[in-house]
Write a protein that holds these residues in place. Structure first.
Motif, PDB file in Angstrom:
ATOM      1  N   UNK A  58     101.087-109.032  -6.382  1.00 52.74           N
ATOM      2  CA  UNK A  58     101.887-109.094  -5.255  1.00 52.74           C
ATOM      3  C   UNK A  58     103.158-109.481  -5.380  1.00 52.74           C
ATOM      4  N   UNK A  59     103.123-110.800  -6.160  1.00 51.39           N
ATOM      5  CA  UNK A  59     104.271-111.223  -6.591  1.00 51.39           C
ATOM      6  C   UNK A  59     105.366-110.459  -7.203  1.00 51.39           C
ATOM      7  N   UNK A  60     104.910-109.481  -8.052  1.00 53.81           N
ATOM      8  CA  UNK A  60     106.076-108.736  -8.688  1.00 53.81           C
ATOM      9  C   UNK A  60     106.395-107.424  -7.652  1.00 53.81           C
ATOM     10  N   UNK A  61     105.508-107.324  -6.806  1.00 58.27           N
ATOM     11  CA  UNK A  61     105.947-106.294  -5.475  1.00 58.27           C
ATOM     12  C   UNK A  61     106.984-106.969  -4.813  1.00 58.27           C
ATOM     13  N   UNK A  62     106.830-108.297  -4.506  1.00 58.99           N
ATOM     14  CA  UNK A  62     107.938-108.993  -3.884  1.00 58.99           C
ATOM     15  C   UNK A  62     109.243-109.068  -4.500  1.00 58.99           C
ATOM     16  N   UNK A  63     109.072-109.294  -5.735  1.00 61.07           N
ATOM     17  CA  UNK A  63     110.580-109.180  -6.657  1.00 61.07           C
ATOM     18  C   UNK A  63     111.249-107.711  -6.303  1.00 61.07           C
ATOM     19  N   UNK A  64     110.441-106.692  -6.129  1.00 63.03           N
ATOM     20  CA  UNK A  64     111.021-105.341  -6.191  1.00 63.03           C
ATOM     21  C   UNK A  64     111.349-105.233  -4.786  1.00 63.03           C
ATOM     22  N   UNK A  65     110.803-105.710  -3.970  1.00 64.68           N
ATOM     23  CA  UNK A  65     111.093-105.450  -2.354  1.00 64.68           C
ATOM     24  C   UNK A  65     112.309-106.553  -2.082  1.00 64.68           C
ATOM     25  N   UNK A  66     112.495-107.642  -2.665  1.00 64.50           N
ATOM     26  CA  UNK A  66     113.863-108.331  -2.690  1.00 64.50           C
ATOM     27  C   UNK A  66     115.016-107.466  -3.268  1.00 64.50           C
ATOM     28  N   UNK A  67     114.809-106.923  -4.369  1.00 61.73           N
ATOM     29  CA  UNK A  67     115.977-106.309  -5.027  1.00 61.73           C
ATOM     30  C   UNK A  67     116.215-105.087  -4.176  1.00 61.73           C
ATOM     31  N   UNK A  68     115.159-104.220  -3.822  1.00 67.60           N
ATOM     32  CA  UNK A  68     115.331-103.167  -2.670  1.00 67.60           C
ATOM     33  C   UNK A  68     116.260-103.587  -1.579  1.00 67.60           C
ATOM     34  N   UNK A  69     115.859-104.704  -0.740  1.00 69.57           N
ATOM     35  CA  UNK A  69     116.539-105.233   0.199  1.00 69.57           C
ATOM     36  C   UNK A  69     117.965-105.337   0.041  1.00 69.57           C
ATOM     37  N   UNK A  70     118.268-106.082  -1.150  1.00 73.09           N
ATOM     38  CA  UNK A  70     119.692-106.232  -1.448  1.00 73.09           C
ATOM     39  C   UNK A  70     120.588-105.115  -1.639  1.00 73.09           C
ATOM     40  N   UNK A  71     119.862-104.495  -2.502  1.00 71.15           N
ATOM     41  CA  UNK A  71     120.389-102.968  -2.809  1.00 71.15           C
ATOM     42  C   UNK A  71     120.828-102.406  -1.519  1.00 71.15           C
ATOM     43  N   UNK A  72     119.775-102.467  -0.470  1.00 67.91           N
ATOM     44  CA  UNK A  72     120.051-101.684   0.663  1.00 67.91           C
ATOM     45  C   UNK A  72     121.326-102.299   1.359  1.00 67.91           C
ATOM     46  N   UNK A  73     121.468-103.374   1.259  1.00 65.61           N
ATOM     47  CA  UNK A  73     122.656-104.291   1.950  1.00 65.61           C
ATOM     48  C   UNK A  73     124.171-103.713   1.157  1.00 65.61           C
ATOM     49  N   UNK A  74     124.022-103.593  -0.066  1.00 70.53           N
ATOM     50  CA  UNK A  74     125.248-103.755  -0.785  1.00 70.53           C
ATOM     51  C   UNK A  74     125.572-101.838  -1.076  1.00 70.53           C
ATOM     52  N   UNK A  75     124.474-101.352  -1.212  1.00 71.94           N
ATOM     53  CA  UNK A  75     124.890 -99.806  -1.296  1.00 71.94           C
ATOM     54  C   UNK A  75     124.042 -98.909  -0.396  1.00 71.94           C
ATOM     55  N   UNK A  76     124.107 -98.872   0.645  1.00 73.47           N
ATOM     56  CA  UNK A  76     123.245 -97.885   1.385  1.00 73.47           C
ATOM     57  C   UNK A  76     123.517 -96.412   1.407  1.00 73.47           C
ATOM     58  N   UNK A  77     122.431 -95.634   0.707  1.00 73.63           N
ATOM     59  CA  UNK A  77     122.681 -94.361   0.459  1.00 73.63           C
ATOM     60  C   UNK A  77     121.450 -93.670   0.994  1.00 73.63           C
ATOM     61  N   UNK A  78     121.447 -92.230   0.791  1.00 74.30           N
ATOM     62  CA  UNK A  78     120.155 -91.371   1.247  1.00 74.30           C
ATOM     63  C   UNK A  78     118.982 -91.916   0.302  1.00 74.30           C
ATOM     64  N   UNK A  79     119.154 -92.028  -0.910  1.00 72.21           N
ATOM     65  CA  UNK A  79     117.994 -92.304  -1.904  1.00 72.21           C
ATOM     66  C   UNK A  79     117.266 -93.475  -1.431  1.00 72.21           C
ATOM     67  N   UNK A  80     117.753 -94.521  -0.761  1.00 69.55           N
ATOM     68  CA  UNK A  80     117.243 -95.758  -0.623  1.00 69.55           C
ATOM     69  C   UNK A  80     116.220 -95.568   0.365  1.00 69.55           C
ATOM     70  N   UNK A  81     116.047 -94.661   1.222  1.00 69.70           N
ATOM     71  CA  UNK A  81     115.106 -94.249   2.218  1.00 69.70           C
ATOM     72  C   UNK A  81     114.010 -94.082   1.368  1.00 69.70           C
TER      73      UNK A  81
END
Length: 236
Positions: A58-81
């Motif tokens: 679950x901790x590893x999942x949290x790391x991936x979720x945080x990376x995705x959250x900031x990627x979503x903010x910096x570069x929002x694109x169709x693939x992010x969905x």
């Protein structure tokens, strides 16, 4: 997955493979089970270590979720969905894994009652289960918030695209109307004989187009259509 039979004094397992416990030494774990006061505590030690493994995942999942959250903010694109829904599926898998563990906890409480409720091992194992469930629930709320935000952004961008197409069509309406008018082939068209008719038609087209755009701008109907994109913005 393994099968087991558990009483206060007996703990029998079938197909138990401790190799899935990557964070604990097998010999040390077996020694802990041997030192347990009863069979219930021995079983709870295994469940507790299982929860340790799940919490690590679950901790590893949290790391991936945080990376995705900031990627979503910096570069929002169709693939992010697609990435968001992959994380959502992973979360669903984690929840399905926790359901039988939670059922085990309730089953042990139901079967042994006071024999386990006051035990230190039982309390520690229950805390690990509760921590995992709480984390999964919080991450679920976080992903749902990201999905809702993505839907709002997509809806806003769709509206902006439709508004852009509408404004462009409206601005060039005078050009299309005048072009259609002067493109007719009637025999008597006085404009064909004018010496400066060509220049006059260009002037009328330019002035009417600019005037129409100015009117839309004054009314505020163009919005942010001609403004440049803002870096780091969700909506621009």
């Amino acid at each position: 997955m393994f099968h087991f039979y558990l009483t206060h004094d007996q703990f029998i397992t079938v197909d138990l493979d401790l190799s899935f416990l990557k964070r604990n030494n097998k010999s040390f774990l077996l020694a802990q089970i041997d030192r347990a006061d009863n069979a219930i505590d021995g079983f709870l030690i295994i469940i507790g270590e299982l929860m340790n493994e799940m919490l690590y995942g679950i901790d590893r999942f949290e790391d991936e979720l945080k990376k995705m959250t900031w990627h979503f903010h910096k570069k929002n694109e169709t693939s992010i969905l697609d990435k968001i829904y992959k994380r959502r599926h992973e979360l669903l898998v984690w929840k399905s894994l926790l359901i039988p563990v939670k059922e085990l906890k309730i089953g042990i409480e139901e079967a042994f009652l006071e024999d386990v409720n006051k035990g230190e091992i039982f309390k520690r194992t229950c805390k690990r289960i509760e921590r995992a469930i709480e984390l999964i629930n919080e991450y679920e709320h976080e992903i749902d918030s990201i999905i809702n935000l993505e839907e709002v952004i997509s809806s806003h961008r769709g509206n902006e695209i439709m508004k852009t197409l509408t404004v462009i069509t409206t601005i060039f309406t005078p050009l299309m109307a005048l072009g259609a008018l002067w493109g007719m082939n009637f025999k008597f068209m006085p404009e064909l004989e004018w010496k400066y008719g060509y220049l006059l038609s260009l002037f009328v087209i330019v002035v009417s187009t600019i005037g129409f755009y100015g009117y839309l701008k004054m009314k505020g109907w163009t919005g942010d259509l001609l403004k440049s994109s803002k870096k780091g913005s969700f909506f621009k």
